[in-house]
Design a protein around this motif. Structure first.
Motif, mmCIF file in Angstrom:
data_model
loop_
_atom_site.group_PDB
_atom_site.id
_atom_site.type_symbol
_atom_site.label_atom_id
_atom_site.label_comp_id
_atom_site.label_asym_id
_atom_site.label_seq_id
_atom_site.Cartn_x
_atom_site.Cartn_y
_atom_site.Cartn_z
ATOM 1 N N LYS A 259 0.848 -1.194 0.000
ATOM 2 C CA LYS A 259 0.000 0.000 0.000
ATOM 3 C C LYS A 259 0.885 1.247 0.000
ATOM 4 C CE LYS A 259 -3.948 2.078 2.395
ATOM 5 N NZ LYS A 259 -3.464 3.459 2.448
ATOM 6 N N VAL A 260 0.639 2.144 -0.921
ATOM 7 C CA VAL A 260 1.445 3.360 -1.038
ATOM 8 C C VAL A 260 1.206 4.262 0.171
ATOM 9 C CG1 VAL A 260 1.812 5.465 -2.397
ATOM 10 C CG2 VAL A 260 1.511 3.260 -3.549
ATOM 11 N N ILE A 261 2.280 4.789 0.718
ATOM 12 C CA ILE A 261 2.214 5.731 1.842
ATOM 13 C C ILE A 261 2.543 7.126 1.336
ATOM 14 C CG2 ILE A 261 3.163 6.338 4.105
ATOM 15 C CD1 ILE A 261 1.730 3.647 4.148
ATOM 16 N N GLY A 262 1.680 8.093 1.658
ATOM 17 C CA GLY A 262 1.968 9.492 1.351
ATOM 18 C C GLY A 262 2.202 9.786 -0.116
ATOM 19 N N GLY A 263 1.486 9.097 -0.980
ATOM 20 C CA GLY A 263 1.644 9.334 -2.410
ATOM 21 C C GLY A 263 2.903 8.737 -2.998
ATOM 22 N N GLY A 264 3.608 7.918 -2.204
ATOM 23 C CA GLY A 264 4.804 7.235 -2.708
ATOM 24 C C GLY A 264 6.059 8.088 -2.712
ATOM 25 N N VAL A 265 6.030 9.207 -1.980
ATOM 26 C CA VAL A 265 7.211 10.065 -1.875
ATOM 27 C C VAL A 265 7.419 10.419 -0.403
ATOM 28 C CG1 VAL A 265 7.006 11.041 -4.189
ATOM 29 C CG2 VAL A 265 5.845 12.156 -2.264
ATOM 30 N N PRO A 266 8.657 10.731 -0.007
ATOM 31 C CA PRO A 266 8.907 11.130 1.384
ATOM 32 C C PRO A 266 8.056 12.336 1.771
ATOM 33 C CG PRO A 266 10.970 10.636 0.277
ATOM 34 C CD PRO A 266 9.908 10.610 -0.784
ATOM 35 N N GLY A 267 7.511 12.304 2.997
ATOM 36 C CA GLY A 267 6.602 13.352 3.434
ATOM 37 C C GLY A 267 7.300 14.550 4.045
ATOM 38 N N PRO A 268 6.565 15.659 4.245
ATOM 39 C CA PRO A 268 7.166 16.909 4.731
ATOM 40 C C PRO A 268 7.689 16.833 6.164
ATOM 41 C CG PRO A 268 4.771 17.105 4.570
ATOM 42 C CD PRO A 268 5.136 15.828 3.893
ATOM 43 N N VAL A 269 6.989 16.139 7.063
ATOM 44 C CA VAL A 269 7.472 16.047 8.447
ATOM 45 C C VAL A 269 8.752 15.230 8.503
ATOM 46 C CG1 VAL A 269 6.938 15.248 10.785
ATOM 47 C CG2 VAL A 269 5.149 16.327 9.400
ATOM 48 N N THR A 270 8.754 14.109 7.764
ATOM 49 C CA THR A 270 9.951 13.272 7.677
ATOM 50 C C THR A 270 11.122 14.079 7.139
ATOM 51 O OG1 THR A 270 8.584 11.327 7.271
ATOM 52 C CG2 THR A 270 10.917 11.155 6.707
ATOM 53 N N GLY A 271 10.887 14.808 6.052
ATOM 54 C CA GLY A 271 11.941 15.605 5.436
ATOM 55 C C GLY A 271 12.459 16.693 6.353
ATOM 56 N N LYS A 272 11.547 17.385 7.052
ATOM 57 C CA LYS A 272 11.955 18.454 7.959
ATOM 58 C C LYS A 272 12.787 17.899 9.105
ATOM 59 C CE LYS A 272 10.125 21.990 11.097
ATOM 60 N NZ LYS A 272 8.915 22.638 11.653
ATOM 61 N N LEU A 273 12.333 16.775 9.682
ATOM 62 C CA LEU A 273 13.032 16.215 10.827
ATOM 63 C C LEU A 273 14.413 15.702 10.433
ATOM 64 C CD1 LEU A 273 12.425 15.972 13.792
ATOM 65 C CD2 LEU A 273 11.380 13.744 13.369
ATOM 66 N N ARG A 274 14.517 15.087 9.253
ATOM 67 C CA ARG A 274 15.836 14.633 8.797
ATOM 68 C C ARG A 274 16.763 15.827 8.557
ATOM 69 N NH1 ARG A 274 18.806 10.336 6.757
ATOM 70 N NH2 ARG A 274 20.465 11.045 5.378
ATOM 71 N N GLU A 275 16.235 16.860 7.936
ATOM 72 C CA GLU A 275 17.050 18.053 7.670
ATOM 73 C C GLU A 275 17.578 18.651 8.973
ATOM 74 O OE1 GLU A 275 16.496 22.522 5.709
ATOM 75 O OE2 GLU A 275 14.956 20.988 5.403
ATOM 76 N N ILE A 276 16.722 18.748 9.975
ATOM 77 C CA ILE A 276 17.124 19.301 11.269
ATOM 78 C C ILE A 276 18.172 18.407 11.921
ATOM 79 C CG2 ILE A 276 16.336 19.804 13.618
ATOM 80 C CD1 ILE A 276 13.566 20.469 12.328
ATOM 81 N N TYR A 277 17.923 17.089 11.883
ATOM 82 C CA TYR A 277 18.839 16.151 12.533
ATOM 83 C C TYR A 277 20.211 16.183 11.865
ATOM 84 C CZ TYR A 277 20.941 11.965 14.443
ATOM 85 O OH TYR A 277 21.805 11.100 15.065
ATOM 86 N N VAL A 278 20.241 16.163 10.527
ATOM 87 C CA VAL A 278 21.523 16.183 9.814
ATOM 88 C C VAL A 278 22.283 17.468 10.110
ATOM 89 C CG1 VAL A 278 22.568 16.319 7.515
ATOM 90 C CG2 VAL A 278 20.837 14.579 7.987
ATOM 91 N N ALA A 279 21.577 18.597 10.143
ATOM 92 C CA ALA A 279 22.243 19.873 10.447
ATOM 93 C C ALA A 279 22.859 19.843 11.842
ATOM 94 C CB ALA A 279 21.234 21.018 10.336
ATOM 95 N N GLU A 280 22.125 19.296 12.809
ATOM 96 C CA GLU A 280 22.656 19.181 14.170
ATOM 97 C C GLU A 280 23.847 18.232 14.232
ATOM 98 O OE1 GLU A 280 21.898 20.755 17.030
ATOM 99 O OE2 GLU A 280 20.486 22.039 15.959
#
Length: 287
Positions: A259-280
């Motif tokens: 079953k496709v999750i979120g239209g089959g692409v990474p979602g905005p919350v996931t992307g934001k949290l990864r961006e913040i974590y990588v920057a830290e």
């Protein structure tokens, strides 16, 4: 190029590293381990990893071979010996070589076996962090002390193999209808209301170091958050799903059981949290 590994007080070539056939880690999986990420040639969140190592050893009445600060000094030397810039250090402590196969714990005179090696791998620009991964669900058949990070990993290996046989990258583990975690990482969803959800700490899941960091970052950045159990059905109908660990950081999940999750692409919350974590993480390991 041959790696240098650390074994029982020596830095030696990997092909020369040997452990006894009577080592209890080999015979009984009587051992614990940790994996610490390395960025820019520096350890990431290592104090938390060593604290968890100490906790695992204490839970199994397994003696640490040296103090945590001494372990970190050895880790840093191993990073330098292998010129590691990005990847991980694997650390394992077993109860040692008791001289024969015996279920009883050996006496205090038996020294623990202490092994470490490096693994070079992409952490920041791993392709799956951008494309996402496909997952399937599988029954969680692990023992009941998943909070202790032992080397008894056959069940997670079976889960990963099941996923690969079913054209997926990894598996979410299900117990009594609830997601516990993934095969080697913690599991998260963004529910229908946009709330970030992950299972609370207990003996049912590993107390993930990256999970701990992500919870703190979510609170700092006002991301709505709940620590609660969630069902497989919730995960399959979630806006977003992702996994977290020391060497994946965050990987988005784009399908679950087909079953496709979120239209089959990474979602905005996931992307934001990864961006913040990588920057830290990059700030924490900057030279």
């Amino acid at each position: 190029m041959t790696r240098t590994v650390y074994l029982n007080g020596e830095f030696i070539a990997e092909q020369d590293a040997k452990v006894s056939v009577f080592d209890r880690g080999f015979l009984f999986a009587d051992a614990v381990y940790e994996v610490s990420a390395v960025l820019n040639g520096r350890l990431l969140d290592n104090a938390a990893h060593l604290a968890r190592l100490s906790r695992s050893c204490q839970a199994l009445n397994l003696r640490l071979p040296c103090q945590p600060e001494d372990i970190e000094a050895l880790q840093n030397r191993l990073i330098a010996e292998n010129s590691l810039q990005e990847g991980a250090i694997y650390l394992q402590i077993s109860r040692g070589n008791s001289g024969d196969r015996d279920f009883d714990f050996p006496g205090e005179s038996v020294e623990p076996t202490f092994l470490m090696f490096t693994q070079a791998r992409p952490l920041i620009d791993h392709p799956k962090s951008k494309t996402g991964i496909r997952m399937v669900s599988v029954e969680d058949i692990r023992w009941q002390r998943r909070d202790i990070k032992t080397v008894g990993l056959l069940a997670p290996c079976l889960a990963k193999e099941y996923a690969h046989r079913h054209d997926a990258d990894d598996a979410l583990l299900v117990e009594n209808g609830l997601i516990t975690e993934a095969s080697s990482s913690n599991a998260w969803i963004v529910d229908a209301e946009g709330t970030l959800v992950t299972r609370p700490l207990s003996t049912h899941i590993l107390h993930g170091i990256t999970r701990q960091a992500l919870l703190a970052l979510a609170k700092q950045h006002d991301i709505r958050l709940e620590e609660r159990p969630f069902t497989l059905e919730e995960a399959m109908n979630a806006r977003e799903v992702f996994i977290s660990s020391a060497t994946t950081f965050i990987w988005p999940v784009i399908s679950l059981n087909g079953k496709v999750i979120g239209g089959g692409v990474p979602g905005p919350v996931t992307g934001k949290l990864r961006e913040i974590y990588v920057a830290e993480a990059m700030r924490a390991t900057a030279g």
